[in-house]
Motif scaffolding. Structure first.
Motif, PDB file in Angstrom:
ATOM      1  N   ARG A  98       7.953  69.026  13.057  1.00 47.39           N
ATOM      2  CA  ARG A  98       6.963  69.617  12.166  1.00 47.39           C
ATOM      3  C   ARG A  98       7.547  70.827  11.443  1.00 47.39           C
ATOM      4  NH1 ARG A  98       2.248  72.588  14.999  1.00 47.39           N
ATOM      5  NH2 ARG A  98       3.518  74.408  14.511  1.00 47.39           N
ATOM      6  N   LEU A  99       7.291  70.907  10.135  1.00 52.54           N
ATOM      7  CA  LEU A  99       7.631  72.083   9.348  1.00 52.54           C
ATOM      8  C   LEU A  99       6.359  72.590   8.677  1.00 52.54           C
ATOM      9  CD1 LEU A  99      11.003  71.008   7.642  1.00 52.54           C
ATOM     10  CD2 LEU A  99      10.706  72.532   9.602  1.00 52.54           C
ATOM     11  N   ASP A 100       6.246  73.907   8.594  1.00 49.23           N
ATOM     12  CA  ASP A 100       5.065  74.540   8.007  1.00 49.23           C
ATOM     13  C   ASP A 100       5.405  75.108   6.641  1.00 49.23           C
ATOM     14  OD1 ASP A 100       2.809  74.635  10.156  1.00 49.23           O
ATOM     15  OD2 ASP A 100       4.643  75.117  11.250  1.00 49.23           O
ATOM     16  N   ALA A 101       4.526  74.837   5.671  1.00 42.26           N
ATOM     17  CA  ALA A 101       4.745  75.275   4.296  1.00 42.26           C
ATOM     18  C   ALA A 101       3.558  76.105   3.828  1.00 42.26           C
ATOM     19  CB  ALA A 101       4.928  74.077   3.377  1.00 42.26           C
ATOM     20  N   VAL A 102       3.845  77.248   3.229  1.00 41.53           N
ATOM     21  CA  VAL A 102       2.789  78.083   2.664  1.00 41.53           C
ATOM     22  C   VAL A 102       2.720  77.842   1.154  1.00 41.53           C
ATOM     23  CG1 VAL A 102       4.330  80.086   2.370  1.00 41.53           C
ATOM     24  CG2 VAL A 102       1.849  80.423   2.524  1.00 41.53           C
ATOM     25  N   MET A 103       1.502  77.689   0.643  1.00 40.96           N
ATOM     26  CA  MET A 103       1.276  77.552  -0.795  1.00 40.96           C
ATOM     27  C   MET A 103       0.616  78.829  -1.293  1.00 40.96           C
ATOM     28  SD  MET A 103       0.009  73.615  -1.374  1.00 40.96           S
ATOM     29  CE  MET A 103       0.655  73.584  -3.049  1.00 40.96           C
ATOM     30  N   ILE A 104       1.280  79.501  -2.223  1.00 45.10           N
ATOM     31  CA  ILE A 104       0.813  80.773  -2.763  1.00 45.10           C
ATOM     32  C   ILE A 104       0.489  80.574  -4.235  1.00 45.10           C
ATOM     33  CG2 ILE A 104       1.461  83.169  -3.206  1.00 45.10           C
ATOM     34  CD1 ILE A 104       3.449  82.837  -0.804  1.00 45.10           C
ATOM     35  N   PHE A 105      -0.718  80.922  -4.640  1.00 43.41           N
ATOM     36  CA  PHE A 105      -1.207  80.644  -5.980  1.00 43.41           C
ATOM     37  C   PHE A 105      -1.186  81.918  -6.820  1.00 43.41           C
ATOM     38  CE2 PHE A 105      -3.002  77.734  -2.933  1.00 43.41           C
ATOM     39  CZ  PHE A 105      -2.690  76.507  -3.491  1.00 43.41           C
ATOM     40  N   THR A 117       1.503  64.480  -0.362  1.00 44.97           N
ATOM     41  CA  THR A 117       2.904  64.793  -0.055  1.00 44.97           C
ATOM     42  C   THR A 117       3.195  64.587   1.420  1.00 44.97           C
ATOM     43  OG1 THR A 117       2.951  66.387  -1.877  1.00 44.97           O
ATOM     44  CG2 THR A 117       4.674  66.570  -0.215  1.00 44.97           C
ATOM     45  N   SER A 118       2.305  65.050   2.277  1.00 44.11           N
ATOM     46  CA  SER A 118       2.501  64.870   3.722  1.00 44.11           C
ATOM     47  C   SER A 118       2.501  63.396   4.099  1.00 44.11           C
ATOM     48  CB  SER A 118       1.407  65.603   4.495  1.00 44.11           C
ATOM     49  OG  SER A 118       1.515  66.998   4.314  1.00 44.11           O
ATOM     50  N   ARG A 119       1.611  62.625   3.480  1.00 39.44           N
ATOM     51  CA  ARG A 119       1.542  61.201   3.796  1.00 39.44           C
ATOM     52  C   ARG A 119       2.810  60.478   3.368  1.00 39.44           C
ATOM     53  NH1 ARG A 119      -4.753  60.301   1.849  1.00 39.44           N
ATOM     54  NH2 ARG A 119      -5.716  61.070   3.774  1.00 39.44           N
ATOM     55  N   PHE A 120       3.374  60.864   2.208  1.00 33.87           N
ATOM     56  CA  PHE A 120       4.625  60.252   1.774  1.00 33.87           C
ATOM     57  C   PHE A 120       5.705  60.453   2.832  1.00 33.87           C
ATOM     58  CE2 PHE A 120       8.853  60.500   0.020  1.00 33.87           C
ATOM     59  CZ  PHE A 120       8.949  59.339  -0.725  1.00 33.87           C
ATOM     60  N   PHE A 121       5.875  61.681   3.301  1.00 35.22           N
ATOM     61  CA  PHE A 121       6.935  61.960   4.274  1.00 35.22           C
ATOM     62  C   PHE A 121       6.632  61.354   5.641  1.00 35.22           C
ATOM     63  CE2 PHE A 121       8.046  65.433   1.255  1.00 35.22           C
ATOM     64  CZ  PHE A 121       9.372  65.066   1.060  1.00 35.22           C
ATOM     65  N   GLU A 122       5.378  61.272   5.998  1.00 39.43           N
ATOM     66  CA  GLU A 122       5.037  60.636   7.273  1.00 39.43           C
ATOM     67  C   GLU A 122       5.452  59.169   7.261  1.00 39.43           C
ATOM     68  OE1 GLU A 122       1.181  60.004  10.238  1.00 39.43           O
ATOM     69  OE2 GLU A 122       0.875  60.633   8.170  1.00 39.43           O
ATOM     70  N   ARG A 123       5.157  58.466   6.150  1.00 44.58           N
ATOM     71  CA  ARG A 123       5.555  57.065   6.046  1.00 44.58           C
ATOM     72  C   ARG A 123       7.073  56.929   5.950  1.00 44.58           C
ATOM     73  NH1 ARG A 123       0.702  56.669   2.698  1.00 44.58           N
ATOM     74  NH2 ARG A 123       1.969  57.246   0.889  1.00 44.58           N
ATOM     75  N   ALA A 124       7.690  57.755   5.118  1.00 41.35           N
ATOM     76  CA  ALA A 124       9.132  57.651   4.911  1.00 41.35           C
ATOM     77  C   ALA A 124       9.921  57.914   6.191  1.00 41.35           C
ATOM     78  CB  ALA A 124       9.579  58.624   3.816  1.00 41.35           C
ATOM     79  N   SER A 125       9.422  58.815   7.024  1.00 46.14           N
ATOM     80  CA  SER A 125      10.137  59.212   8.242  1.00 46.14           C
ATOM     81  C   SER A 125       9.740  58.390   9.457  1.00 46.14           C
ATOM     82  CB  SER A 125       9.884  60.689   8.533  1.00 46.14           C
ATOM     83  OG  SER A 125       8.532  60.913   8.910  1.00 46.14           O
ATOM     84  N   TYR A 126       8.854  57.406   9.275  1.00 49.24           N
ATOM     85  CA  TYR A 126       8.350  56.597  10.381  1.00 49.24           C
ATOM     86  C   TYR A 126       7.652  57.475  11.429  1.00 49.24           C
ATOM     87  CZ  TYR A 126      11.939  53.804   8.105  1.00 49.24           C
ATOM     88  OH  TYR A 126      12.723  53.186   7.163  1.00 49.24           O
ATOM     89  N   GLY A 127       6.988  58.514  10.926  1.00 47.40           N
ATOM     90  CA  GLY A 127       6.242  59.400  11.802  1.00 47.40           C
ATOM     91  C   GLY A 127       7.077  60.453  12.501  1.00 47.40           C
ATOM     92  N   LYS A 128       8.375  60.565  12.167  1.00 44.59           N
ATOM     93  CA  LYS A 128       9.236  61.531  12.839  1.00 44.59           C
ATOM     94  C   LYS A 128       9.139  62.934  12.253  1.00 44.59           C
ATOM     95  CE  LYS A 128      12.582  58.081  14.356  1.00 44.59           C
ATOM     96  NZ  LYS A 128      14.004  57.629  14.341  1.00 44.59           N
TER      97      LYS A 128
END
Length: 442
Positions: free
Chosen positions: A86-93, A116-127
């Motif tokens: 898991r990596l944590d990302a902050v979004m600052i507006f 975006t999270s769903r793309f990486f979840e699928r691409a990484s096979y949940g890793k």
């Protein structure tokens, strides 16, 4: 990723080339009539003398070079976070004195997440899990948006001023030590914001906040709504992935001649944006046992699982019926072609992140670890150079039919390597034979 791609009408997400490609596939798949029989007999292919022994993948692990975002994967560049947990990302507006925002931070966050999270979840096979932490308020910048001269090829001094002001404004409200990734998201309606300027900024001298060095930040200047998967593309750079598109010297012409639709780092608009198996290997999402290093003069037969197949993901089987259970088998075959180059083979089709693609088969591409980002570190080899597919929706139709189809044999130009796509298994995997040292037909 450049907005020039919008000229192709890529707002349409349907693949109207399905019927056309189906007809094309019937013409080129001479083995289609016995697909089911060959699929049921596929396991017998692995008992003959041409079956390869399990190989170490080390001979095919290109060494990382000094090239920017090198495709070498023998070691990980520790300057980048590796997305294997898991990596944590902050979004600052960020808002500006010369504009009153017409959107809310919540709306802009929803533009990018959870997609975006769903793309990486699928691409990484949940890793890998990318967890966003969007602020619920605007951070006011001290200068008008026009003062920063924001543009795609940004002046270093103007860019530095923007980053300093953004960090100074956010620091009292954000503990940067808690986050692995920083997204600075500008008010999309501010007059000085250029929607073509979204990019990752790599800093030779890190910014410092809360005892943390910020070596790179993602500056987001997207419209609302934004380009499809644009944040996933930029986040790929945070993980040391290169740009795979070709940027013409004059900024005109096709940007997609290297890889077409076939990887997010080539185009976020692509019909098949899942990351290449080579990238998944580099990022740590493929185990060594899922990579076959093909060596020697004897033909090597193997079964390639569809790249998008993972635990719980349905796959269409050989006879057209749903099939399950794929996800842990071989995803990538590699042939070494030089000190810093390989040929890669993987199976692609309409599954997972590639669900909009209109063809299926085995994709062949070249990888060069010495080529820098944007200089063609990966190039797809077109198995049908005289054809095209999905012309209404593909970012580059000449490569949309690059796959080697069922029943086809293809010798890679200049490499004396041939791939034969011999059948499908009942689970939907592809049975493939790779032969090196062949002579191209004249």
């Amino acid at each position: 990723m450049p907005r020039q791609l919008l000229r192709k009408g890529l707002g349409r997400r349907t693949c109207r080339g399905l019927g056309r490609v189906a007809a094309h596939s019937r013409l080129r798949s001479t083995a289609a009539v016995f697909t089911t029989m060959s699929a049921l007999a596929a396991t017998s292919l692995f008992g003959g003398p041409s079956v390869a022994e399990p190989f170490s993948v080390e001979p095919c692990e290109l060494q990382r070079t000094d090239a920017h975002h090198s495709e070498g994967l023998d070691t990980w560049n520790a300057a980048y976070p590796r997305p294997v947990h898991r990596l944590d990302a902050v979004m600052i507006f960020l808002s500006f004195p010369d504009s009153v925002p017409r959107t809310t931070p919540a709306q802009l966050a929803a533009d990018h997440f959870p997609a975006t999270s769903r793309f990486f979840e699928r691409a990484s096979y949940g890793k890998f899990t990318l967890r966003p932490h969007p602020l619920q308020r605007w951070i006011r910048m001290p200068k008008p948006s026009t003062a920063y001269a924001i543009r795609r090829d940004w002046n270093a001094a103007d860019r530095a001023a923007y980053l300093r002001d953004a960090l100074a404004g956010a620091d009292p409200q954000v503990d940067f030590s808690r986050y692995d990734i920083v997204y600075f998201v500008a008010d999309p309606d501010a007059p000085g914001v250029d929607s073509d300027a979204t990019k990752v900024v790599n800093l030779d001298t890190p910014l410092r906040a809360d005892g943390t060095d910020l070596r790179r930040v993602v500056t987001v200047f997207e419209q609302h709504p934004p380009d499809r998967l644009v944040l996933a593309h930029e986040t790929g750079h945070v993980f040391d992935l290169p740009d795979l598109y070709h940027r013409p010297a004059d900024g005109k012409g096709d940007w997609d001649t290297y890889v077409g639709d076939w990887d997010l780092m080539g185009s976020q608009f692509g019909l098949a944006p899942d990351l290449f198996a080579w990238h998944k290997w580099k990022l740590g999402w493929l185990e060594p046992r899922q990579v076959m290093c093909v060596r020697g003069a004897r033909p090597t037969r193997l079964t390639l699982e569809p790249l998008g197949a993972g635990p719980g993901v349905p796959v269409t089987g050989a006879a057209g019926s749903p099939a399950f259970g794929l996800g842990d088998g071989t995803k990538l075959a590699v042939v070494r072609t030089g000190p810093d180059s390989v040929l890669a083979f993987e199976a692609r089709g309409p599954i997972g992140n590639d669900r909009a693609v209109c063809d299926a088969g085995v994709l062949v591409y070249r990888v060069q670890s010495g080529a820098a980002s944007g200089r063609g570190p990966i190039e797809v080899v077109d198995a049908h150079p005289r054809g095209e597919a999905c012309w209404e929706d593909s970012v580059y139709p000449p490569l949309a039919d690059a796959l080697v189809g069922l029943g086809e044999s293809f010798t890679v130009p200049g490499e004396n390597v041939r791939v034969d796509v011999e059948g499908r298994t009942p689970s939907g995997a592809w049975t493939v034979k790779i032969t090196t040292g062949v002579t191209a037909a004249r």
